[in-house]
Design a protein around this motif. Structure first.
Motif, mmCIF file in Angstrom:
data_model
loop_
_atom_site.group_PDB
_atom_site.id
_atom_site.type_symbol
_atom_site.label_atom_id
_atom_site.label_comp_id
_atom_site.label_asym_id
_atom_site.label_seq_id
_atom_site.Cartn_x
_atom_site.Cartn_y
_atom_site.Cartn_z
ATOM 1 N N VAL A 279 2.082 4.569 2.117
ATOM 2 C CA VAL A 279 2.949 4.052 1.055
ATOM 3 C C VAL A 279 2.139 3.844 -0.217
ATOM 4 C CG1 VAL A 279 4.297 2.055 0.319
ATOM 5 C CG2 VAL A 279 4.633 3.007 2.603
ATOM 6 N N ARG A 280 0.940 3.263 -0.085
ATOM 7 C CA ARG A 280 0.101 3.064 -1.267
ATOM 8 C C ARG A 280 -0.362 4.385 -1.849
ATOM 9 N NH1 ARG A 280 -4.791 0.396 -0.595
ATOM 10 N NH2 ARG A 280 -4.821 0.627 -2.845
ATOM 11 N N GLY A 281 -0.573 5.373 -0.997
ATOM 12 C CA GLY A 281 -1.041 6.670 -1.475
ATOM 13 C C GLY A 281 -0.047 7.395 -2.358
ATOM 14 N N ARG A 282 1.243 7.032 -2.247
ATOM 15 C CA ARG A 282 2.252 7.696 -3.077
ATOM 16 C C ARG A 282 1.979 7.479 -4.559
ATOM 17 N NH1 ARG A 282 8.175 6.503 -1.796
ATOM 18 N NH2 ARG A 282 8.488 8.666 -2.427
ATOM 19 N N GLY A 283 1.357 6.354 -4.898
ATOM 20 C CA GLY A 283 1.078 6.067 -6.296
ATOM 21 C C GLY A 283 -0.059 6.880 -6.874
ATOM 22 N N LEU A 284 -0.748 7.665 -6.028
ATOM 23 C CA LEU A 284 -1.879 8.459 -6.510
ATOM 24 C C LEU A 284 -1.476 9.858 -6.956
ATOM 25 C CD1 LEU A 284 -4.560 7.524 -3.806
ATOM 26 C CD2 LEU A 284 -4.194 6.488 -6.065
ATOM 27 N N ALA A 285 -0.241 10.245 -6.694
ATOM 28 C CA ALA A 285 0.211 11.580 -7.105
ATOM 29 C C ALA A 285 0.234 11.655 -8.629
ATOM 30 C CB ALA A 285 1.591 11.880 -6.546
ATOM 31 N N LEU A 298 -9.975 7.762 -0.736
ATOM 32 C CA LEU A 298 -10.331 6.391 -0.375
ATOM 33 C C LEU A 298 -10.838 5.598 -1.576
ATOM 34 C CD1 LEU A 298 -12.029 6.947 3.110
ATOM 35 C CD2 LEU A 298 -9.697 6.191 2.622
ATOM 36 N N ALA A 299 -11.685 6.219 -2.393
ATOM 37 C CA ALA A 299 -12.201 5.507 -3.560
ATOM 38 C C ALA A 299 -11.073 5.123 -4.504
ATOM 39 C CB ALA A 299 -13.235 6.359 -4.285
ATOM 40 N N GLY A 389 -13.262 4.120 -13.300
ATOM 41 C CA GLY A 389 -13.256 5.106 -12.221
ATOM 42 C C GLY A 389 -11.910 5.340 -11.594
ATOM 43 N N ALA A 390 -10.909 4.521 -11.921
ATOM 44 C CA ALA A 390 -9.577 4.699 -11.357
ATOM 45 C C ALA A 390 -8.975 6.000 -11.806
ATOM 46 C CB ALA A 390 -8.675 3.527 -11.776
ATOM 47 N N PRO A 391 -8.063 6.608 -10.995
ATOM 48 C CA PRO A 391 -7.400 7.856 -11.400
ATOM 49 C C PRO A 391 -6.751 7.704 -12.770
ATOM 50 C CG PRO A 391 -6.844 7.279 -9.143
ATOM 51 C CD PRO A 391 -7.579 6.103 -9.703
ATOM 52 N N ARG A 392 -6.744 8.758 -13.533
ATOM 53 C CA ARG A 392 -6.192 8.699 -14.884
ATOM 54 C C ARG A 392 -4.752 8.212 -14.903
ATOM 55 N NH1 ARG A 392 -9.991 12.665 -15.065
ATOM 56 N NH2 ARG A 392 -11.249 12.866 -16.966
#
Length: 395
Positions: A279-285, A298-299, A389-392
């Motif tokens: 569920v949290r990974g959905r926000g990384l798209a 993971l980072a 370092g967070a995703p753009r």
């Protein structure tokens, strides 16, 4: 009044004794090839043991043997005799009891028809039979197998109607219990009621409900589907709990473009942990429809675990850039990020930002004017690396 035109039936194929013998000689190898192809191409049959594989081979051999008998007797071979259709009906019921889906059963018939026609037509063609007769033979083969598959579908549907609906309800409840993180004893009881054989691990895949329905049959038949509020998701979102994933690359290929988020493999009773990470990974798209494998991010997950804290950290550690012109700040921030991640290698920073190395030197001069000696402080550098370092998409 003139008589009605007779119904058009497939042309007959006269079997000479030699041709009949050659065709029957193909039945054993044909059955072996058909079953091997089904096991290789239909995931639901991948775990078929030697006993069930033998039964399937026997069923294929008997069905095609009956077909050749009908052809040899010059009756309508496109209409299977009662024992054949009865056997196909029972096969469909047995497949339902084994937990294999109707899609898997039809895929198996499709492969069986393809293999049968390829082998039998080769023998017929070698006997110098006319093209018209070969075409008629093809029509008979496929009509016969269509009739058998229809009987199997009926058997499968009847069995599902009898026992399947209750089992589906139990499987739904098991998925809900896993998503809720129910106690082990409750999960064990739910699995027993659903006649569900627990795997070693489960991997949660969160994706749109329509996509889940589309790809479910490509995974292990024990995969559990839950959707909507019942599993703590939006109405149009679903979770697939996939057993014993050993090839994540294959899973990523299947789910590409489906907007899925793949959680980690966890012991099956701990599937909720996998679900929460998915569920949290959905926000990384970074774009709609992109699938995310959380094992590769993971980072990013760590950096975005507490968005509020991350925002506060960014505001605090980037405060020195407030001394630069407003239009320049985003450029300096991006240059500083690249400089930190490339450990000050000017050529690499220039390549990353698509600028000249001298431009990097100039920009970093401005950054140092803002930060002063703080850029030499390891604690400041650590805070900047975390903040930048967070995703753009998250910044």
């Amino acid at each position: 009044m003139p008589d009605s035109a007779p119904a058009v039936r497939p042309a007959r194929l006269e079997l000479t004794p030699d041709l009949a013998a050659r065709l029957r000689g193909e039945l054993g190898p044909l059955a072996d090839e058909a079953v091997d192809s089904i096991i290789a191409e239909v995931p639901a049959y991948a775990r078929l043991d030697s006993h069930d594989g033998g039964l399937l081979r026997e069923a294929v051999t008997l069905a095609l043997g009956a077909f050749l008998t009908l052809v040899g007797q010059q009756v309508d071979a496109s209409v299977p005799i009662a024992p054949s259709t009865s056997g196909a009906y029972d096969l469909g019921r047995g497949e339902a009891r084994s937990g294999r889906s109707l899609d898997a059963l039809l895929a198996a018939y499709h492969i069986g028809a393809r293999v049968s026609w390829r082998r039998l037509s080769r023998v017929v063609a070698q006997e110098g039979v006319s093209a018209a007769a070969v075409g008629a033979f093809a029509e008979l083969v496929f009509a016969y197998i269509d009739a058998l598959s229809a009987a199997s579908v009926a058997g499968h549907s009847d069995e599902i109607a009898k026992t399947g609906r209750a089992r589906e309800r139990y499987l739904d409840r098991l998925a809900e219990a896993l998503a809720a993180g129910a106690p082990d004893a409750e999960l064990d009881a739910a699995a027993e009621r659903a006649v569900w054989s627990p795997p070693s691990t489960l991997t949660a895949v969160v994706l749109p409900g329509a996509s889940a329905t589309q790809v479910r049959h490509l995974f292990d038949d024990r995969s559990l589907l839950g959707s909507g509020e019942a599993v703590g998701l939006d109405d149009d979102t679903a979770v697939l709990f996939v057993p014993d994933v050993r090839d994540r690359a294959r899973v990523r290929r299947i789910l590409a473009e489906h907007g899925a988020s793949i959680g980690p493999a966890r012991p099956w009773r701990e599937a909720r942990c996998s679900l929460l990470r998915a569920v949290r990974g959905r926000g990384l798209a970074s774009w709609p429809g992109e699938s995310v494998d959380t094992d590769d991010r993971l980072a990013d997950l760590v950096l975005t675990a507490d968005p509020e804290a991350l925002d506060e950290l960014r505001t605090r550690v980037l405060a020195p850039l407030q001394g630069a012109r407003e239009a320049t700040r985003p450029v300096l921030e991006e240059t500083l990020r690249s400089w930190l991640l490339h450990r000050g290698r000017r050529a690499d920073v220039a390549a990353d930002l698509h600028v000249h190395p001298q431009t990097v030197r100039y920009r970093m001069g401005l950054v140092r004017d803002c930060f002063g000696d703080a850029l030499d402080d390891p604690r400041t550098v650590l805070a900047l690396v975390v903040a930048l370092g967070a995703p753009r998409a998250q910044r």
